[in-house]
Design a protein around this motif. Sequence first.
Motif, short mmCIF file in Angstrom:
data_model
loop_
_atom_site.label_atom_id
_atom_site.label_comp_id
_atom_site.label_asym_id
_atom_site.label_seq_id
_atom_site.Cartn_x
_atom_site.Cartn_y
_atom_site.Cartn_z
N ALA A 13 0.83 -1.21 0.00
CA ALA A 13 0.00 0.00 0.00
C ALA A 13 0.86 1.25 0.00
O ALA A 13 0.57 2.23 -0.70
CB ALA A 13 -0.92 0.00 1.22
N LEU A 14 1.94 1.24 0.77
CA LEU A 14 2.82 2.40 0.80
C LEU A 14 3.62 2.53 -0.48
O LEU A 14 3.84 3.64 -0.99
CB LEU A 14 3.77 2.31 2.01
N GLU A 15 4.05 1.42 -1.07
CA GLU A 15 4.79 1.47 -2.34
C GLU A 15 3.89 1.98 -3.46
O GLU A 15 4.32 2.76 -4.31
CB GLU A 15 5.32 0.07 -2.68
N GLY A 16 2.65 1.51 -3.48
CA GLY A 16 1.73 1.87 -4.57
C GLY A 16 0.95 3.14 -4.34
O GLY A 16 0.31 3.64 -5.25
N GLY A 17 0.99 3.65 -3.12
CA GLY A 17 0.32 4.92 -2.84
C GLY A 17 -1.13 4.81 -2.42
O GLY A 17 -1.77 5.82 -2.17
N SER A 18 -1.66 3.58 -2.33
CA SER A 18 -3.06 3.42 -1.92
C SER A 18 -3.33 1.98 -1.54
O SER A 18 -2.62 1.06 -1.95
CB SER A 18 -4.02 3.84 -3.04
N ILE A 19 -4.39 1.80 -0.76
CA ILE A 19 -4.81 0.44 -0.40
C ILE A 19 -5.33 -0.29 -1.63
O ILE A 19 -5.12 -1.50 -1.79
CB ILE A 19 -5.87 0.50 0.71
N ALA A 20 -5.98 0.45 -2.53
CA ALA A 20 -6.48 -0.17 -3.77
C ALA A 20 -5.34 -0.72 -4.60
O ALA A 20 -5.44 -1.79 -5.21
CB ALA A 20 -7.28 0.84 -4.58
N TYR A 65 8.25 1.32 11.44
CA TYR A 65 7.91 -0.07 11.13
C TYR A 65 8.22 -0.38 9.67
O TYR A 65 8.79 -1.44 9.36
CB TYR A 65 6.44 -0.32 11.44
N LEU A 66 7.85 0.53 8.76
CA LEU A 66 8.10 0.31 7.34
C LEU A 66 9.60 0.17 7.07
O LEU A 66 10.02 -0.69 6.28
CB LEU A 66 7.53 1.46 6.52
N ARG A 68 11.81 -1.05 8.89
CA ARG A 68 12.29 -2.36 9.33
C ARG A 68 11.78 -3.51 8.48
O ARG A 68 12.53 -4.44 8.15
CB ARG A 68 11.89 -2.59 10.79
N VAL A 69 10.48 -3.48 8.14
CA VAL A 69 9.89 -4.66 7.50
C VAL A 69 10.04 -4.68 6.00
O VAL A 69 10.07 -5.76 5.39
CB VAL A 69 8.41 -4.82 7.89
N ALA A 70 10.12 -3.50 5.34
CA ALA A 70 10.20 -3.49 3.88
C ALA A 70 11.43 -4.24 3.37
O ALA A 70 11.31 -5.05 2.44
CB ALA A 70 10.18 -2.05 3.35
N PRO A 71 12.63 -4.00 3.93
CA PRO A 71 13.80 -4.77 3.45
C PRO A 71 13.65 -6.26 3.70
O PRO A 71 14.10 -7.08 2.89
CB PRO A 71 14.97 -4.18 4.26
N VAL A 72 13.03 -6.63 4.82
CA VAL A 72 12.85 -8.06 5.13
C VAL A 72 11.91 -8.70 4.11
O VAL A 72 12.18 -9.80 3.60
CB VAL A 72 12.28 -8.23 6.55
N LEU A 73 10.81 -8.01 3.79
CA LEU A 73 9.87 -8.54 2.81
C LEU A 73 10.53 -8.66 1.44
O LEU A 73 10.32 -9.65 0.72
CB LEU A 73 8.65 -7.62 2.72
#
Length: 316
Positions: A13-20, A65-66, A68-73
Amino acid sequence: MPNLRAIETFVKALEGGSIASAARQLGISPAAASQNIARLERELGTRLITRTTRSMALTAAGERYLARVAPVLDELEKAQSDVSLVHGELHGRLRVACMAAFGRHVLAPLLPAFTQRHPRLALELLVTDRDVDVLKEDVDVSIRYRDVLEPGMSVRPLAAVPRILCAAPSYLERHGRPQVAEDLLQHACLLYRRERDGRLMRWPFVRDGRRTDPPLRMAAIGSDIDAMTEFAVAGGGIVWAGSFIAHRYVQEGRLVPLALKAGRKGQLQFEDGTLDFFACFRDRQYVPAKVRAFVDYLLEVLPGHPSLERLPGRAG
């Protein structure tokens, strides 16, 4: 421990700019994506995103949080891709964006053989001339020609495609055949306007080694090169198109490729040139196994492809 799907939804959602956008990338409904993020926030006991009807923004906790978790994902996705190659089978989704005409005439007919090699790979083809945001639209690899490459993009050359002038036999019977570049100024010309930025693709005239833009009799301008080619097939004028578009019409005798003689010094010259296509990647440091396999396949089958070869033009 928050479940991986919820974390993945949050990051997408953060990468794409929206939940959609996250929902489209993950193949779930927007409501399900929103529930995933809400569940993640409940489990963490803190708000990660502030949402309005038109925008979303990270809270301070969300930013931490982002980070920390974005590189892991990202590492998990890379590991999955590499493991799939070790076991000899590619799986997952491969989303490919491609310029429209190249996608229709060249890429799509080549893809069944690729999917037969990799039956567990889910291929999604985005065929369009609009500006594609590879990150927001979760595109793994895009195929573009040189003029629309973005600065800093990681690319790999695929093919140099000849471009040729063509006209229908009926048009040439009525208006005669141009012999030199100067003659084109007296003919009905069909031009292409690029959809992504509205730029008119001028023909490559040169005088004394320098590009020039003489006034043309524009019979029509179109945002789809296939439509302009059909216009030419119907006798409407001369079109300048890639060989992969004109090839079928030439084979059927519905278009005639035109070869212009070199003019005298000081006269206009016409330089056909090529359309240079590239595979473009969103990550300069890492190319997933499924993307490497796809590009390697194209490099295997594109050389010698009959529709990419120069068509013999005729003058006089």
